[in-house]
Enzyme design. Structure first.
Site, PDB file in Angstrom:
ATOM      1  N   HIS A  97       1.089  -1.216  -0.489  1.00 45.78           N
ATOM      2  CA  HIS A  97      -0.187   0.338  -0.529  1.00 45.78           C
ATOM      3  C   HIS A  97       0.680   1.073   0.131  1.00 45.78           C
ATOM      4  O   HIS A  97       1.899   1.192  -0.234  1.00 45.78           O
ATOM      5  CB  HIS A  97      -0.523  -0.437   0.858  1.00 45.78           C
ATOM      6  CG  HIS A  97      -0.288  -0.244   2.916  1.00 45.78           C
ATOM      7  ND1 HIS A  97       0.541  -1.529   3.139  1.00 45.78           N
ATOM      8  CD2 HIS A  97      -0.238   0.396   2.852  1.00 45.78           C
ATOM      9  CE1 HIS A  97       0.572  -1.090   4.577  1.00 45.78           C
ATOM     10  NE2 HIS A  97       0.502   0.067   4.540  1.00 45.78           N
ATOM     11  N   ARG A 106      -4.497  14.737   4.761  1.00 44.73           N
ATOM     12  CA  ARG A 106      -5.228  14.067   5.299  1.00 44.73           C
ATOM     13  C   ARG A 106      -4.592  13.758   6.949  1.00 44.73           C
ATOM     14  O   ARG A 106      -3.367  14.084   6.779  1.00 44.73           O
ATOM     15  CB  ARG A 106      -4.696  12.873   4.544  1.00 44.73           C
ATOM     16  CG  ARG A 106      -4.762  11.528   4.263  1.00 44.73           C
ATOM     17  CD  ARG A 106      -4.278   9.797   3.489  1.00 44.73           C
ATOM     18  NE  ARG A 106      -4.038   9.061   4.223  1.00 44.73           N
ATOM     19  CZ  ARG A 106      -5.248   8.137   3.872  1.00 44.73           C
ATOM     20  NH1 ARG A 106      -6.547   8.507   3.304  1.00 44.73           N
ATOM     21  NH2 ARG A 106      -5.433   6.555   5.255  1.00 44.73           N
TER      22      ARG A 106
END
Ligand SMILES: C=C1C[C@]23C[C@@]1(O)CC[C@H]2[C@@]12CC[C@H](O)[C@@](C)(C(=O)O1)[C@H]2[C@@H]3C(=O)O
Ligand SMILES: O=C(O)CCC(=O)C(=O)O
Ligand SMILES: [Fe+2]
Length: 359
Positions: A284, A296
């Site tokens: 990922h 984020r």
């Protein structure tokens, strides 16, 4: 990178930033969504771990205000002047870090806090920062959050054992909850590209070198480069800003729609070994999109065994594979040995390859 097709998005009821139409991206339902209260949750989890090494958890029992409170504290911390934050750095590996990930030259558009959860195994420097600069209210919020997320980790690990047909339901959860467990907690803050990031003052070319061309004309920066997590599982929660992507088994990258009310679980390398490769860790990464208006913020709990815990395939699984030879695919190691070896590698390195036994 490929975005999710419309049909999959409809299924998930969300829309990611960066969806791109492409004839190659026709697949369904990434990530798999598991309702923890469902009767078949254990089988759904195992299937998702086999297929993706990744799934999303709903009805998880972690009160939203517990996550919101820690998120607010974290935004408060990351909003502090740079010199104050840097009192907690550089990370050793615990503490405050910016741009540098690990000790081997990886960089990303990120600043972070990496903290121990259980043992007093942080350096004196990191501890005095934790008790001083971060403050009481941060610590209480983190304690409350990590207590809840550990409960969720136990539940997920017990469901995995059950779904694998192992009678000893706590065989995995007891490793992660051993009083000497080596679990840790990370908060990553990815400022929007438009804002002045804390590390931007250096106008780093290295950072610009991490531009990710997605082929759709957008400028994305690598927030956190591709990697697998070395631990058993990682339990991640983020705010509603997109960026997380996973690599499917066929090599395609897909974006994971953000969802602040859910948790995402990544299979780590250690669970791969414990299941003799049946559940494989997921690659990922996080990209920071130029269209992001807001930062984020992700919070990840990494569930780990104690350093001296020997890691090899669970005997129940080897037994059930007996017809096929029933041999371990990995040399035995302790979690401490694996971690030390992992920390000598770059993010994108295939860390388990050193421990594989060739057939
Ligand atoms: C480049 C690195 C950062 C990392 C240690 C490593 O040498 C390789 C593994 C990386 C990773 C990925 C998952 C977690 O975020 C982390 C804390 C971990 O245990 O392994 C990081 C390490 C880190 O940032 O120190
Ligand atoms: O920040 C994120 O969303 C993921 C980061 C990550 O993979 C990690 O910290 O290991
Ligand atoms: Fe990760």
């Amino acid at each position: 990178m490929v975005g999710l097709p419309k049909s999959a998005l409809d299924h998930l009821g969300a829309s990611p930033i960066g969806t791109r139409k492409s004839p190659t991206n026709s697949f369904d339902g990434v990530p798999d969504v598991v309702d923890l209260s469902a009767a078949d949750a254990c089988f759904r989890i195992v299937r998702a771990c086999e297929e993706y090494g990744f799934f999303k958890v709903v009805k998880h029992g972690v009160p939203p205000e517990v996550s919101a409170r820690l998120e607010e504290e974290a935004f408060g911390f990351f909003g502090l002047p740079q010199d104050v934050k840097e009192e907690g750095g550089p990370p050793d590996p615990f503490g405050y870090g910016t741009r540098m990930i690990g000790l081997n030259g990886d960089v990303g558009w990120v600043e972070f806090l990496l903290l121990p959860t259980d043992r007093g195994n942080a350096s004196e420097k990191a501890n005095s920062f934790f008790h001083g600069c971060l403050g009481e209210s941060f610590r209480r919020a983190m304690e409350e959050y990590t207590a809840r997320v550990k409960e969720l980790t136990v539940e997920v690990l017990e469901l995995i054992a059950e779904g694998l047909g192992i009678k000893e339901r706590d065989v995995l959860s007891s490793m992660a909850m051993d009083e000497r467990n080596d679990g840790c907690f990370r908060m990553n803050h990815y400022p929007p590209l438009k804002s002045k990031a804390p590390h931007e003052h250096s106008e780093s070319d290295t950072m610009l070198g991490s531009t990710m061309n997605t082929g759709d004309g957008r400028r994305n920066l690598v927030g956190f480069g591709e990697h697998t997590d070395p631990q058993i599982i990682s339990v991640l929660r983020s705010n509603d800003t997109a960026g997380l992507e996973i690599r499917l088994r066929d090599g395609r990258w897909v974006s994971v729609p953000s969802d602040q009310s859910s948790f995402f679980v990544c299979v780590g390398d250690t669970l791969q070994v414990l299941t003799n490769g049946r559940l494989r860790s997921v690659k990922h990464r996080v990209l920071v999109h130029d269209v992001n208006e807001r930062a984020r913020l992700s919070m990840i709990y990494f569930g780990s065994p104690a350093r001296d815990k020997k890691i090899s395939p669970l005997p129940w699984l080897l037994k059930s594979e007996e017809e096929q030879g029933g041999k371990s695919m990995y040399k035995e190691f302790t979690w401490g040995e694996y971690k030390d070896s992992a920390y000598k590698t770059n993010l994108s390195h295939d860390r388990l390859s050193l421990f594989e036994i060739s057939p």
